[in-house]
Scaffold this active site. Structure first.
Site, PDB file in Angstrom:
ATOM      1  N   CYS A 117      41.034  59.639  31.563  1.00  0.00           N
ATOM      2  CA  CYS A 117      39.614  60.005  31.425  1.00  0.00           C
ATOM      3  C   CYS A 117      39.256  61.301  32.159  1.00  0.00           C
ATOM      4  O   CYS A 117      38.190  61.868  31.925  1.00  0.00           O
ATOM      5  CB  CYS A 117      38.726  58.871  31.917  1.00  0.00           C
ATOM      6  SG  CYS A 117      38.942  57.351  30.983  1.00  0.00           S
ATOM      7  N   HIS A 259      31.528  61.689  33.591  1.00  0.00           N
ATOM      8  CA  HIS A 259      32.341  61.017  32.567  1.00  0.00           C
ATOM      9  C   HIS A 259      31.717  59.658  32.274  1.00  0.00           C
ATOM     10  O   HIS A 259      31.392  58.901  33.189  1.00  0.00           O
ATOM     11  CB  HIS A 259      33.779  60.851  33.074  1.00  0.00           C
ATOM     12  CG  HIS A 259      34.517  59.769  32.381  1.00  0.00           C
ATOM     13  ND1 HIS A 259      34.652  59.728  31.007  1.00  0.00           N
ATOM     14  CD2 HIS A 259      35.141  58.649  32.843  1.00  0.00           C
ATOM     15  CE1 HIS A 259      35.333  58.654  30.661  1.00  0.00           C
ATOM     16  NE2 HIS A 259      35.642  57.983  31.759  1.00  0.00           N
ATOM     17  N   ASN A 289      33.105  54.544  26.001  1.00  0.00           N
ATOM     18  CA  ASN A 289      33.922  55.395  26.871  1.00  0.00           C
ATOM     19  C   ASN A 289      34.976  56.072  25.998  1.00  0.00           C
ATOM     20  O   ASN A 289      35.897  55.421  25.516  1.00  0.00           O
ATOM     21  CB  ASN A 289      34.576  54.535  27.962  1.00  0.00           C
ATOM     22  CG  ASN A 289      35.471  55.337  28.901  1.00  0.00           C
ATOM     23  OD1 ASN A 289      35.942  56.410  28.553  1.00  0.00           O
ATOM     24  ND2 ASN A 289      35.723  54.789  30.073  1.00  0.00           N
TER      25      ASN A 289
HETATM   26  N1  COA Z   1      32.713  39.546  27.529  1.00  0.00           N
HETATM   27  C1  COA Z   1      32.440  38.476  28.253  1.00  0.00           C
HETATM   28  N2  COA Z   1      33.039  38.200  29.421  1.00  0.00           N
HETATM   29  C2  COA Z   1      33.937  39.106  29.874  1.00  0.00           C
HETATM   30  C3  COA Z   1      34.285  40.251  29.161  1.00  0.00           C
HETATM   31  C4  COA Z   1      33.625  40.464  27.937  1.00  0.00           C
HETATM   32  N3  COA Z   1      33.863  41.547  27.174  1.00  0.00           N
HETATM   33  N4  COA Z   1      35.204  40.940  29.866  1.00  0.00           N
HETATM   34  C5  COA Z   1      35.445  40.241  30.983  1.00  0.00           C
HETATM   35  N5  COA Z   1      34.686  39.116  30.981  1.00  0.00           N
HETATM   36  C6  COA Z   1      34.611  38.051  31.981  1.00  0.00           C
HETATM   37  C7  COA Z   1      35.850  37.976  32.827  1.00  0.00           C
HETATM   38  O1  COA Z   1      36.855  37.240  32.155  1.00  0.00           O
HETATM   39  C8  COA Z   1      35.327  37.249  34.038  1.00  0.00           C
HETATM   40  O2  COA Z   1      35.249  35.879  33.754  1.00  0.00           O
HETATM   41  P1  COA Z   1      35.612  34.790  34.887  1.00  0.00           P
HETATM   42  O3  COA Z   1      34.628  35.047  35.988  1.00  0.00           O
HETATM   43  O4  COA Z   1      35.410  33.517  34.154  1.00  0.00           O
HETATM   44  O5  COA Z   1      37.017  35.101  35.262  1.00  0.00           O
HETATM   45  C9  COA Z   1      33.872  37.750  34.154  1.00  0.00           C
HETATM   46  O6  COA Z   1      33.569  38.328  32.891  1.00  0.00           O
HETATM   47  C10 COA Z   1      33.698  38.807  35.212  1.00  0.00           C
HETATM   48  O7  COA Z   1      34.786  39.702  35.096  1.00  0.00           O
HETATM   49  P2  COA Z   1      34.866  40.989  35.963  1.00  0.00           P
HETATM   50  O8  COA Z   1      36.074  41.769  35.567  1.00  0.00           O
HETATM   51  O9  COA Z   1      34.698  40.633  37.388  1.00  0.00           O
HETATM   52  O10 COA Z   1      33.549  41.681  35.436  1.00  0.00           O
HETATM   53  P3  COA Z   1      32.904  42.983  35.945  1.00  0.00           P
HETATM   54  O11 COA Z   1      31.496  42.748  36.280  1.00  0.00           O
HETATM   55  O12 COA Z   1      33.769  43.673  36.945  1.00  0.00           O
HETATM   56  O13 COA Z   1      32.911  43.851  34.622  1.00  0.00           O
HETATM   57  C11 COA Z   1      34.197  45.600  33.653  1.00  0.00           C
HETATM   58  C12 COA Z   1      34.127  44.123  33.962  1.00  0.00           C
HETATM   59  C13 COA Z   1      35.490  45.900  32.937  1.00  0.00           C
HETATM   60  C14 COA Z   1      33.023  45.958  32.761  1.00  0.00           C
HETATM   61  C15 COA Z   1      34.107  46.346  34.999  1.00  0.00           C
HETATM   62  O14 COA Z   1      35.067  45.891  35.872  1.00  0.00           O
HETATM   63  C16 COA Z   1      34.263  47.809  34.821  1.00  0.00           C
HETATM   64  O15 COA Z   1      33.408  48.461  34.272  1.00  0.00           O
HETATM   65  N6  COA Z   1      35.348  48.376  35.335  1.00  0.00           N
HETATM   66  C17 COA Z   1      35.625  49.798  35.202  1.00  0.00           C
HETATM   67  C18 COA Z   1      36.004  50.071  33.784  1.00  0.00           C
HETATM   68  C19 COA Z   1      36.079  51.514  33.525  1.00  0.00           C
HETATM   69  O16 COA Z   1      35.123  52.214  33.635  1.00  0.00           O
HETATM   70  N7  COA Z   1      37.251  51.988  33.170  1.00  0.00           N
HETATM   71  C20 COA Z   1      37.449  53.321  32.810  1.00  0.00           C
HETATM   72  C21 COA Z   1      37.615  54.163  33.979  1.00  0.00           C
HETATM   73  S1  COA Z   1      37.701  55.792  33.439  1.00  0.00           S
END
Ligand code: COA
Length: 349
Positions: A117, A259, A289
């Site tokens: 990214c 970004h 993204n």
């Molecule tokens: N729909 C529903 N539930 C989802 C899901 C989706 N699409 N994706 C994950 N979950 C669930 C997980 O399984 C987890 O369930 P559990 O508590 O039963 O285990 C719960 O949601 C919370 O997961 P978590 O990973 O802690 O959520 P979060 O609040 O951290 O959000 C992201 C997940 C991926 C959105 C977040 O971590 C994020 O934005 N990370 C950075 C991603 C990014 O920007 N990447 C690119 C960098 S350039």
């Protein structure tokens, strides 16, 4: 004073963005994944994204955006084409020579940049360096991604976030003092954390291991929560360093273009930097993204919506796999090509 003239700066003269026509909404994803529109909107800020149709790939996206950027810069040739992508046409060779050839630029320098990214800003830094060193006077820098080809359709964490698209800029040799000159660039990495964002299979590490790859290892994998934390910390620090090198305070920034990783990450970074919400630009709700394409697509969108114009002081910052991060500043130039309205249909330029 040693009497030496300062090297030429890279000045922004062209901009284009292109999105494939097919739109995938959150409701479309809900039909095949255990997720919900509410979850996706509240955790990522995304409501829809664009995805290629079968048969299209990164070079085609790059050519569309590159052609728009060249047109907005008044046409003509460049000396160098740089393509930042996570989804090259093939593992070998690079995608940039093919893109250059399709743009009628056979013979010019062409190379890819792989910084996930952060790829666009790393590619821009490469263009800045080529111009400063006298290797090129005019460079086409493209960020292009066909993420839908590397996302595991069964991985709800990544499938809701990443999307396809391309954005491009033209930079030309000019004066560091003129509007459009790319400011000091801050670049960094931490390979100790290379496992946070990875496609484990297909590279030399897996091939020489003697172990067959699991099917899921051919797809993009991300440790989302860890990525989130590092993204906020590292992007904020890079942006602060870029501001300091430019001699700017956060209050000098008219428009912050981060970004588009995730709307929550972008607002956390804006909050940490002390840049108020009304000075931040964002389009993740409509495009998701798009990794290396994200910043030039956001530039094109923000210009098209009238929120970015001549004289605006702009801060750019990105974070991605590697881990990698980067930031820079510029004052938005007045060139006519950069004020073109949104291209009809699927593209923004
Ligand atoms: N729909 C529903 N539930 C989802 C899901 C989706 N699409 N994706 C994950 N979950 C669930 C997980 O399984 C987890 O369930 P559990 O508590 O039963 O285990 C719960 O949601 C919370 O997961 P978590 O990973 O802690 O959520 P979060 O609040 O951290 O959000 C992201 C997940 C991926 C959105 C977040 O971590 C994020 O934005 N990370 C950075 C991603 C990014 O920007 N990447 C690119 C960098 S350039």
């Amino acid at each position: 004073m040693n009497g030496r003239a300062s090297p030429p700066a890279a000045v922004l003269t062209g901009l284009g963005g292109w999105l494939p026509p097919r739109v995938v909404t959150n409701d479309d994803l809900v039909r095949r994944l255990d997720t919900s529109d509410e979850w996706i909107r509240s955790r990522t800020g995304i409501s829809r994204r664009h995805v290629i149709d079968p048969g299209m790939s990164t070079a085609a996206l790059a050519v569309e955006a590159g052609a728009l950027a060249l047109k907005s810069s008044g046409g003509g040739d460049v000396d160098s084409v740089i393509v930042a992508t996570t989804t090259p046409e093939r593992l070998c060779p690079a995608t940039a020579p093919l893109v250059a050839a399709r743009l009628g630029l056979t013979g010019v320098a062409a190379h890819d940049v792989s910084a996930v990214c952060t790829g666009f800003l790393y590619a821009l830094a490469s263009a800045v360096g080529q111009i400063a060193a006298g290797l090129a006077r005019r460079v086409l820098v493209i960020g292009a991604e066909a993420y839908s080809t590397i996302i595991n359709p069964l991985d709800r964490q990544t499938a809701v976030i990443f999307a396809d698209g391309a954005g491009a800029v033209v930079v030309e040799a000019g004066s560091p003092d003129e509007p459009g000159a790319i400011g000091p660039m801050v670049l960094g990495s931490d390979g100790e954390l290379s496992d946070l964002i990875t496609i484990p299979a297909g590279g030399s590490q897996q091939r020489s291991s003697g172990q067959p790859a699991r099917p899921e290892d051919h797809y993009f994998q991300m440790r989302g929560r860890d990525v989130y934390r590092h993204a906020v910390e590292r992007t904020t620090a890079a942006a602060q360093a870029a501001l300091e090198r430019a001699g700017w305070q956060a209050g000098d920034v008219d428009r912050f273009l981060p970004h588009q990783a995730n709307a929550r990450i972008c607002s956390a970074i804006g909050d940490e930097l002390g840049i108020p919400a009304e000075r931040r630009a964002g389009n993740i709700d409509r495009v998701g993204n798009t990794a290396a394409a994200s910043i030039p697509l956001l530039m094109a969108d923000t210009v098209a919506s009238g929120l970015l114009g001549p004289g605006d002081r702009v801060l750019l910052a990105a974070f991605g796999g590697g881990l990698t991060w980067a930031a820079t500043t510029l004052t938005w130039p007045a060139s006519a090509g950069l004020r073109q309205p949104t291209h009809p249909g699927s593209s923004t330029a």
